[in-house]
Design an enzyme around this catalytic site. Sequence first.
Site, mmCIF file in Angstrom:
data_model
loop_
_atom_site.group_PDB
_atom_site.id
_atom_site.type_symbol
_atom_site.label_atom_id
_atom_site.label_comp_id
_atom_site.label_asym_id
_atom_site.label_seq_id
_atom_site.Cartn_x
_atom_site.Cartn_y
_atom_site.Cartn_z
ATOM 1 N N GLN A 36 19.604 -7.545 42.638
ATOM 2 C CA GLN A 36 18.955 -8.477 41.705
ATOM 3 C C GLN A 36 19.721 -8.583 40.395
ATOM 4 O OE1 GLN A 36 15.080 -6.638 41.326
ATOM 5 N NE2 GLN A 36 16.020 -4.636 41.129
ATOM 6 N N GLU A 111 13.110 4.117 45.274
ATOM 7 C CA GLU A 111 13.482 2.877 44.559
ATOM 8 C C GLU A 111 14.735 2.319 45.239
ATOM 9 O OE1 GLU A 111 12.639 0.807 41.613
ATOM 10 O OE2 GLU A 111 14.323 -0.185 42.596
ATOM 11 N N ASP A 142 15.347 1.921 50.883
ATOM 12 C CA ASP A 142 14.361 0.888 51.151
ATOM 13 C C ASP A 142 13.027 1.562 51.495
ATOM 14 O OD1 ASP A 142 13.582 -1.905 52.119
ATOM 15 O OD2 ASP A 142 13.217 -0.658 53.883
ATOM 16 N N GLY A 143 11.959 1.108 50.872
ATOM 17 C CA GLY A 143 10.651 1.741 51.039
ATOM 18 C C GLY A 143 10.196 1.812 52.495
ATOM 19 N N ASP A 160 4.609 0.263 43.324
ATOM 20 C CA ASP A 160 4.807 -0.328 41.999
ATOM 21 C C ASP A 160 5.943 -1.334 42.114
ATOM 22 O OD1 ASP A 160 5.037 -0.895 39.332
ATOM 23 O OD2 ASP A 160 5.839 1.052 38.755
HETATM 24 N N1 AG3 Z 1 5.671 -4.526 38.513
HETATM 25 C C1 AG3 Z 1 5.780 -5.922 38.265
HETATM 26 C C2 AG3 Z 1 4.527 -6.646 38.342
HETATM 27 C C3 AG3 Z 1 4.758 -8.080 38.625
HETATM 28 C C4 AG3 Z 1 4.767 -8.900 37.425
HETATM 29 N N2 AG3 Z 1 4.843 -10.248 37.823
HETATM 30 C C5 AG3 Z 1 5.317 -11.209 37.047
HETATM 31 N N3 AG3 Z 1 5.712 -10.981 35.844
HETATM 32 N N4 AG3 Z 1 5.424 -12.428 37.566
HETATM 33 C C6 AG3 Z 1 5.824 -3.829 37.320
HETATM 34 C C7 AG3 Z 1 6.837 -2.820 37.313
HETATM 35 C C8 AG3 Z 1 6.461 -1.914 36.208
HETATM 36 N N5 AG3 Z 1 6.586 -0.565 36.606
#
Ligand code: AG3
Length: 283
Positions: A36, A111, A142-143, A160
């Site tokens: 990414q 992660e 990969d999870g 998460d």
């Molecule tokens: N996880 C991201 C939540 C998604 C937010 N979505 C968005 N902004 N469109 C959070 C990771 C933090 N540990």
Amino acid sequence: MSKIDLWFGEQYGRENGRYLNIKVDNVLEKLQTPFQEIYVVHSPTFGKILINDGVVMLTEDDEAGYHEMIVHVPLCSHPEPKEVLVIGGGDGGTVRELLKHPQVSKVDVCEIDGEVIEVCRRHFPNLANSFDHKKVHIYLEDGAQFLISRKAQYDIIIIDSTDPIGPGTTLFTEHFYQSIFDSLKEDGIAVSQMESLFWHTGFIQDMFLFLKKIFPVTAYYYTMVPTYPSGMIGFSFCSKKYHPIEDFRPERVAGLSDLKYYHADLHKASFVLPAFAKNDLQI
Ligand code: AG3
């Protein structure tokens, strides 16, 4: 004073005619990883912001409401949360909250993108320092792959993740949740980031159709995060045995340090849904 007026807005969601803009006064880092594009920017209003593939992951100002709720709700609903797995969570905020629970003896973090961890060590030490604790073990995998060789191992699994786009897509499938079920102990609990009640209603409905088939106890609860789409984000609570209200242990909350958002009444209140969701959504 610079004449350039920089603003950031998430493209994701824009096609539906809604869009949150955040004033930015500095771009602190930008990098492309194999998975990414990562940006860290500074906002005069929200402090530093982590943005992965154009999606706000967290801001310094409002991350507590997310990380406290994704962690303390399941942990205060389980009598002995010892072994915990975090899937995603490369910023360290979830791990920081997990380490506030003395019962937790081991935190595995899976992660997929190790660069996220390194970027957060540089810019968000208040979150990523948690990775240095001796209870924490990091796996850059990969999870879904990670779960295959780990059956019935965890008391709690926390997903998460980012939104169900790009690298996050496989984390929102029925097959993935069956693996989560299999990797939990017989009384385990799994909690996942589960999008906005206002912006992703159909998506949440579809997810719960299969979550309810897999887990005996399911519920949706939510928190407020001003910089996420619609200002709120929900979580799925999926459990083999414990109920988030009936088995809630409010006495645990007193032992948790530095809370900005979570407290015992809010634990219960976060499961109370607005009428449109309560009546129309089968969740
Ligand atoms: N996880 C991201 C939540 C998604 C937010 N979505 C968005 N902004 N469109 C959070 C990771 C933090 N540990």
